[in-house]
Enzyme design. Structure first.
Site, PDB file in Angstrom:
ATOM      1  CG  HIS A  25      -3.654  -0.536   6.719  1.00 55.02           C
ATOM      2  ND1 HIS A  25      -3.414  -0.470   8.077  1.00 55.02           N
ATOM      3  CD2 HIS A  25      -2.678   0.232   6.137  1.00 55.02           C
ATOM      4  CE1 HIS A  25      -2.355   0.285   8.289  1.00 55.02           C
ATOM      5  NE2 HIS A  25      -1.896   0.733   7.139  1.00 55.02           N
ATOM      6  CG  HIS A  62      -0.311   0.060   2.534  1.00 55.38           C
ATOM      7  ND1 HIS A  62       0.649  -0.836   2.953  1.00 55.38           N
ATOM      8  CD2 HIS A  62      -0.483   0.922   3.581  1.00 55.38           C
ATOM      9  CE1 HIS A  62       1.021  -0.528   4.193  1.00 55.38           C
ATOM     10  NE2 HIS A  62       0.353   0.530   4.587  1.00 55.38           N
ATOM     11  CG  ASP A  98       5.140   2.659   6.995  1.00 50.58           C
ATOM     12  OD1 ASP A  98       4.213   3.141   6.334  1.00 50.58           O
ATOM     13  OD2 ASP A  98       4.983   1.730   7.819  1.00 50.58           O
ATOM     14  CG  HIS A  99       4.512  -0.257   3.812  1.00 50.35           C
ATOM     15  ND1 HIS A  99       4.639  -1.584   4.144  1.00 50.35           N
ATOM     16  CD2 HIS A  99       4.027   0.371   4.905  1.00 50.35           C
ATOM     17  CE1 HIS A  99       4.218  -1.755   5.393  1.00 50.35           C
ATOM     18  NE2 HIS A  99       3.846  -0.587   5.876  1.00 50.35           N
ATOM     19  CG  HIS A 131       4.998  -2.843   9.922  1.00 49.26           C
ATOM     20  ND1 HIS A 131       4.117  -2.287  10.804  1.00 49.26           N
ATOM     21  CD2 HIS A 131       5.012  -2.026   8.838  1.00 49.26           C
ATOM     22  CE1 HIS A 131       3.617  -1.177  10.282  1.00 49.26           C
ATOM     23  NE2 HIS A 131       4.151  -0.994   9.095  1.00 49.26           N
ATOM     24  CG  HIS A 179       0.001   4.155   5.001  1.00 46.57           C
ATOM     25  ND1 HIS A 179      -0.705   3.288   5.800  1.00 46.57           N
ATOM     26  CD2 HIS A 179      -0.812   5.231   4.801  1.00 46.57           C
ATOM     27  CE1 HIS A 179      -1.899   3.819   6.068  1.00 46.57           C
ATOM     28  NE2 HIS A 179      -1.990   4.984   5.477  1.00 46.57           N
ATOM     29  CG  ASP A 222       1.028  -1.649   7.384  1.00 47.98           C
ATOM     30  OD1 ASP A 222       1.843  -2.414   7.942  1.00 47.98           O
ATOM     31  OD2 ASP A 222       1.217  -0.430   7.265  1.00 47.98           O
TER      32      ASP A 222
HETATM   33 ZN   LIG Z   1       3.285   0.335   7.721  1.00 50.70          ZN
HETATM   34 ZN   LIG Z   2       0.099   1.359   6.569  1.00 53.81          ZN
END
Ligand SMILES: [Zn+2]
Ligand SMILES: [Zn+2]
Length: 286
Positions: free
Chosen positions: A127, A50, A54-55, A253, A52, A195
């Site tokens: 999520h 996804h 941080d990915h 994570h 976000h 997530d």
């Molecule tokens: Zn994440």
């Molecule tokens: Zn996320």
């Protein structure tokens, strides 16, 4: 979400024959490749869970570096809806020399890639924003049982090839069906779930896998917080592994609040024994 001194953001690399499949690409992933001694040019596919940060924050840097190498593949990037537009925006935002070819594909649900050796599947998670969990399924292989082949006196050559294809052969005026001299080796399965809240599709992705790589953002002490932000606790990941009949669970994570991951590992181990918390650069052979 926030890198710590010990831990980088999320990225998992699966090496399989000539394929290099990168699941997510957190900030700093290309440097992690350097430290791990893996060339970026080994990457053939990037699977984004996804959008976000941080990915995916590592994507611009990684793509820029790949463009300056002699990368000869067509880089395949898969992700949820909106992925094509978002990758194009990366090219708008930065001044790049775009020297590599791409295949950009927005993945729906089910099998989205298949060759003779393996298939890749994706299923929607829960999520808050569109998020995909991924499943790698190696195909079963028919193998020759050398001992039995010798017993029948079958010579090395095309007859063995036919047996391996699952065909009946004729040798010394006798019909030999493939099951007499071959056996089926089950393909390996791997799941990548991060997530999400615990949902039906988590179980679909993790069903019977050899390795479940799964988030454990919080321990079950913070289950309310975990649910509020759409994450799994270590204990819920262990429940998933347990009910899905996974062989091994690797947790990833973690919230930056955990200086070390002992509490998370113990939280999971109460439910599922074969569990470890991933450390950066950890390698696992299947
Ligand atoms: Zn994440
Ligand atoms: Zn996320």
């Amino acid at each position: 979400m926030i890198p710590t001194k010990e831990r980088n953001q999320t990225a998992v690399f699966l090496s399989y024959g000539s394929e290099g499949i990168l699941f997510d690409c957190g900030e700093g992933t290309q440097r992690q490749f350097k430290i791990a001694g893996i060339s970026l040019t080994k990457i053939t596919k990037i699977l984004i869970s996804h959008w976000h940060g941080d990915h995916v924050l590592g994507l611009p840097g990684l793509i820029q570096s790949l463009s300056s190498t002699g990368y000869s593949h067509k880089l395949e990037i898969y992700g949820p809806s909106g992925t094509k537009k978002r990758i194009e925006k990366i090219f708008e935002a930065f001044v790049f020399d775009r020297r590599i070819d791409f295949v950009l594909r927005e993945v729906k649900t089910g099998i989205f890639f298949e060759n003779n050796e393996f298939q890749l599947e994706a299923y929607l998670l829960e999520h808050g924003i569109e998020t995909l969990g991924y499943r790698f399924v190696e195909k079963d292989k028919r193998k020759i049982d050398i001992r039995k082949v010798k017993k029948f006196g079958i010579p090395f050559g095309p007859l063995l090839g036919k047996l391996q294809e699952g065909k009946t052969i004729e040798h010394n005026h006798k019909k030999i069906p493939p099951d007499e001299v071959t056996f089926i080796e089950a393909g390996k399965k791997l799941a990548y779930v991060t997530d999400t809240l615990l949902c039906d599709n988590c179980y679909k992705i993790a069903d019977n896998v050899d390795l479940l790589i799964c988030e454990a953002t919080y321990s079950s002490k913070l289950v309310d917080k975990s649910e509020e932000y759409g994450h799994l606790t270590a204990k819920q990941s262990a429940q998933l592994a347990n009910k899905s009949n996974a062989r091994q669970l690797v947790l990833i994570h973690f919230s930056a609040r955990y200086k070390n991951t002992q509490e998370l590992e113990e939280d999971a181990r109460a439910i599922f024994d074969n569990v470890i918390c991933a450390k950066d650069f950890m390698k696992i052979s299947l």
